[in-house]
Each structure stands twice: as C-alpha cells, then as structure tokens.
Motif scaffolding. Sequence first.
Motif, short mmCIF file in Angstrom:
data_model
loop_
_atom_site.label_atom_id
_atom_site.label_comp_id
_atom_site.label_asym_id
_atom_site.label_seq_id
_atom_site.Cartn_x
_atom_site.Cartn_y
_atom_site.Cartn_z
N VAL A 1 0.83 -1.20 0.00
CA VAL A 1 0.00 0.00 0.00
C VAL A 1 0.86 1.25 0.00
O VAL A 1 0.60 2.19 -0.74
CB VAL A 1 -0.93 -0.01 1.23
N ALA A 2 1.90 1.25 0.84
CA ALA A 2 2.76 2.42 0.96
C ALA A 2 4.13 1.98 1.44
O ALA A 2 4.24 1.02 2.21
CB ALA A 2 2.16 3.43 1.93
N ALA A 3 5.14 2.71 1.00
CA ALA A 3 6.51 2.41 1.40
C ALA A 3 7.25 3.70 1.67
O ALA A 3 7.00 4.72 1.01
CB ALA A 3 7.22 1.60 0.32
N MET A 4 8.14 3.63 2.63
CA MET A 4 8.98 4.79 2.95
C MET A 4 10.41 4.30 3.14
O MET A 4 10.66 3.38 3.91
CB MET A 4 8.49 5.50 4.21
N SER A 5 11.34 4.95 2.46
CA SER A 5 12.74 4.58 2.57
C SER A 5 13.35 5.19 3.83
O SER A 5 12.70 5.97 4.54
CB SER A 5 13.50 5.06 1.35
N THR A 6 14.62 4.89 4.08
CA THR A 6 15.30 5.49 5.24
C THR A 6 15.48 6.99 5.05
O THR A 6 15.57 7.72 6.04
CB THR A 6 16.66 4.83 5.46
N SER A 7 15.52 7.45 3.81
CA SER A 7 15.63 8.89 3.55
C SER A 7 14.26 9.55 3.47
O SER A 7 14.14 10.72 3.10
CB SER A 7 16.40 9.14 2.25
N GLU A 8 13.20 8.77 3.78
CA GLU A 8 11.82 9.24 3.85
C GLU A 8 11.22 9.59 2.50
O GLU A 8 10.24 10.34 2.43
CB GLU A 8 11.66 10.38 4.85
N SER A 9 11.77 9.03 1.43
CA SER A 9 11.06 9.12 0.17
C SER A 9 9.94 8.08 0.21
O SER A 9 10.10 7.02 0.83
CB SER A 9 12.00 8.87 -1.01
N VAL A 10 8.82 8.42 -0.42
CA VAL A 10 7.64 7.57 -0.28
C VAL A 10 7.07 7.15 -1.62
O VAL A 10 7.25 7.83 -2.63
CB VAL A 10 6.54 8.28 0.54
N ASN A 11 6.37 6.04 -1.59
CA ASN A 11 5.63 5.56 -2.74
C ASN A 11 4.31 4.99 -2.27
O ASN A 11 4.25 4.37 -1.20
CB ASN A 11 6.40 4.49 -3.50
N TYR A 12 3.28 5.19 -3.07
CA TYR A 12 1.96 4.70 -2.72
C TYR A 12 1.37 3.92 -3.89
O TYR A 12 1.63 4.19 -5.05
CB TYR A 12 1.01 5.87 -2.41
N ALA A 13 0.53 2.96 -3.53
CA ALA A 13 -0.26 2.29 -4.55
C ALA A 13 -1.21 3.31 -5.16
O ALA A 13 -1.68 4.23 -4.46
CB ALA A 13 -1.04 1.13 -3.94
N ASP A 14 -1.49 3.19 -6.43
CA ASP A 14 -2.36 4.15 -7.10
C ASP A 14 -3.73 4.25 -6.41
O ASP A 14 -4.33 5.33 -6.37
CB ASP A 14 -2.56 3.75 -8.57
#
Length: 120
Positions: free
Chosen positions: A47-60
């Motif tokens: 559903v959602a992901a956040m890297s250690t540098s706090e960049s994010v990605n979300y499912a559409d």
Amino acid sequence: VQLQASGGGSVQAGGSLKLSCAHSGSTFSRNAIGWYRQAPGMNRELVAAMSTSESVNYADSVKGRFTISRDNAKNTAYLQMNSLKPEDTAVYYCNVGPIRRVVTGIFDSWGQGTLVTVSS
C-alpha cells in the motif's frame, strides 16, 4: 524482532483511521518501511513504502488518501488513512527491511495485522 500493527477498526465510508506499527528491534531507523494489506481471497499488496531517507511511494488506489510516516525515536511507523472506501477493507500489515525487500514484500515472517472494515 516483533512487529505489531494496531489501530484498525470499523468505520463508515469517508472516515479516517490511523494505523501504528511498533518495531521491537534496534534496526528500525536503518530500514525501509512497508504497509501492506490483504483483502479476503486476495493476495497481499503493498500500500505504501517509505525509505530510510523518507522518500515515499503509494499504490495508485490510495494516492492522495493515505500518508505513511515514521518516528525513529519511537521505533514506530504510521499509516494515516483518510477518505476510506469499502474497497479499503482488509487486514493491514507492516514490515521493515531493505527497500528492495519492502517493495517486493518477500519476508520470512510477518507480524500480526490489524483489521480495517469500511462500510458503505
């Protein structure tokens, strides 16, 4: 290491919930975070992901409605869910690890999920 997701519940469509994921280990801040969900009869999906540098990605399907965040001091991840829809109904899980593993969702173990039910 244990992961405990919490904060689920039953809400009406249009409502909000905030999920929490507590991590018991010492490596939380050095890992990416993923929130996943599994609806009845369906595969688990990211559903959602956040890297250690706090960049994010979300499912559409959740863009603009869900927000992932982390508090490294508390070893806790969050998923703020707004404008909930019946199709968001699922058991929600969290996991942490290298970003590639978070994106693929391939983990040896999963913690207990939390059920979110959205009624129309």
